[in-house]
Each structure stands twice: as C-alpha cells, then as structure tokens.
Design a protein around this motif. Structure first.
Motif: not given
Length: 329
Positions: A22-27, A33-37, A56-62
């Motif tokens: 579920q978390a990976v699908e959310d990612a 949506r553009g809610d991730a860097q 491999m860096p990242a930020y995401l907003l679920a």
C-alpha cells in the motif's frame, strides 16, 4: 530524542507486506501527482573493484503522511566469492521531513527486497488477469522470495514454477515454499507461460521470447538495473502493453534501455508509467489486453515509503536499538 537502529531482522519483522504494498502504491501516486521529489539516482563506478555505489534520495507526500530519506547501496559481483559478503548491500537513513532529525538508520538490503517485491505486486494488481493463479519466476536469488511473498498478496497464487541455472538455489526456493504452494522447478518457457512472470536475473542477452509466453501473461521485468541489462526479447516489449516506473531511469538502465538506445523501441511503444495507472489517469488491464510488461528499475520513493512503514511499526512495537547519534541527550 534518539535514532533507531534497525537490523535486517528488524526490517523484515516490521515490513509487513500488505502495508508495504500500500505504501509503495501511495508513493507511485504521489510521484504522479507531483507530490514527491526524487533526484536522479547517482552512480560512483569503481572498475578497479568491479563494483559501484548508488545514492537514492527522495521525499514524498502521501494523503496522510510524508517521509524523507536516502539509500546508499552497492553492487559488487565479486563479493560472495572473494569476501564472503553479499553482492548488494544497502543502508537507509530515514529522516523527519519537518526537522531533518535522523529517525532511523536501517538495513537497506532487506528494505530493497521488500520494496522490489511490493512494486511487482502493485503492477500485478493493476495489470494481471483477475483470476491469475500461476506465477513463474526466472532467477532463484534473494529477490525471487519477495516476488512470491508480495504477488501472492494481490492474486490467489496456487502454482509456482521457478527456473534457474543453479539447482541448489532452485531447491532452496522449493523447500521454503513447498508447504504453501504447488511449487516446482521448470524451464524458462514453462515459467513464462504462467499467468504472471517475474524475471529477476542480471543477464545482458534476452532469455524470454515471445513464444514462451501465455496469451495473457503479465511480466514483471525486475532484473535490469544498469545499462546493457536485458531479459526480454525485443518482440515481447514491442507487442506488449508496456508500463514503466520512471522514464529517465528505464531508458537509461531499465529493461527497455538496450532496444531504446538501439532505436528498436521508442516513446510511442511505452503505454505509460505505473503512477498514471494507480491514479486512474490511464487504464490498467482491460479485456482486450494480451501480454503486459512492467519495467521496474526501483525508485527511491519506494525505499522511503517502505522505510516509513518499517519505522512506524518498529517505533510502535519497541523494536530496534535506540541510540544518541547526534549526542543531544
């Protein structure tokens, strides 16, 4: 405030597969949506050691959480024979996006296996036939286990056919799952004829042909993660509903990288990205579809999403080892 140190066993215990899927699908959805860097994966090549490092860096907003982190991972093929070490090792730093405090440092190797299986499960859920009951796996290494663990969460898998040149690896896989599934050794063609096929090999010459596949087989092409790697015949890719995880990564180092750079495959042959499908902007499997392919290179947002699941469960269950990394206490 303390940082949580999480070993591979801790990651395994707290990365409950349904939650990771579920978390990976959310990612994937957040990225669409553009809610991730997610800056491009960077490489440090070490030819003198026949290996490399990758950051491999990242930020995401679920919908109801956000997360940030970075994975530092290597690929050193000579490690098992020369140093009795794994080919791939990783370390994940999971941080609080608001304060940047390092909430956890965790094993990234187990994390990678979990999120890779989860990505295949997300793609399978959207692209495989609803009544899929057979799974073929080409490559009986460590990734094969989480392919089955994850895909069996989204489809009622009964029969598993595993193919590998290493008979001992095949037998170890069979021994692990013999009580849960009808699992047996088979040829690549037998594995490829299943409802779902996952390829998890490092080959550079295609080993799966179009003739091997069933009429509606869904393929998770998981093995290609560097330039030159190529598991599926060009004909398979050209004739399939082709879904990728990220255009830049896939054209550089995914399953499509070789035919793309040779001009055999172009943008018109790519149906879309997995994020478009999970958000509903493009359809997954339809009644008219035959073979489908998911080209997975592995994205940093998957690592961060999985680290979020691991940390939240570990914190709740008092797992891991807290320590004062920054000397603030």
């Amino acid at each position: 405030m303390q940082t949580l140190l999480l070993s591979s066993d801790d990651v395994d215990e707290n990365a409950q597969m349904p939650d990771v899927i579920q978390a990976v699908e959310d990612a994937f959805a957040a990225y669409e949506r553009g809610d991730a860097q997610m800056p491009a994966k960077s490489y440090i090549d070490l030819p003198q050691y026949d290996g490399d490092f990758r950051s491999m860096p990242a930020y995401l907003l679920a919908d109801d959480w956000d997360a940030a982190g970075i994975k530092w991972v290597n690929v050193h093929p000579n490690n098992p024979a020369d140093f009795d070490l794994p080919t791939v090792m990783g370390t994940m730093i999971y941080s609080d996006p608001e304060t940047a405090f390092p909430l956890a440092i965790m094993d990234g190797t187990e994390l990678t296996m979990k999120r890779t299986g989860a990505a295949a499960a997300v793609a399978t859920d959207h692209l495989a036939v609803e009544d899929a009951s057979s799974l073929g796996i080409v490559g009986a290494g460590v990734q094969s286990y989480t392919q089955l663990d994850a895909i069996s969460q989204v489809r009622d898998i009964e029969t598993v056919i595993v193919s590998d040149l290493n008979d001992e690896a095949v037998q170890a896989f069979i021994d692990r799952y013999d009580d849960e599934f009808d699992v047996r050794s088979g040829s690549i063609a037998e594995a490829a004829s299943c409802d779902v096929l996952s390829t998890v090999t490092p080959v550079e010459s295609p080993i799966v042909s179009a003739d091997d596949l069933g009429e509606h087989t869904h393929i998770n092409a998981m093995g290609a993660d560097a330039e030159g790697k190529h598991e599926l015949a060009d004909e398979v890719l050209l004739n399939a509903k082709l879904v990728i995880d990220d255009y830049k990564q896939c054209t550089h180092s995914g399953e499509i990288n070789v035919p793309f750079h040779e001009g055999v495959l172009d943008d018109d042959d790519i149906y879309g990205e997995i994020g478009q499908i999970v958000t509903g902007s493009k359809e997954g499997r339809t009644g008219d579809d035959g073979v489908s392919v998911f080209d997975s290179t592995g994205l940093a947002i998957q690592d961060v999403a999985t680290a979020h699941v691991v940390y939240e469960h570990a914190d709740e269950n008092d797992n891991g080892t807290p320590f004062d990394l920054l000397g603030l206490n």
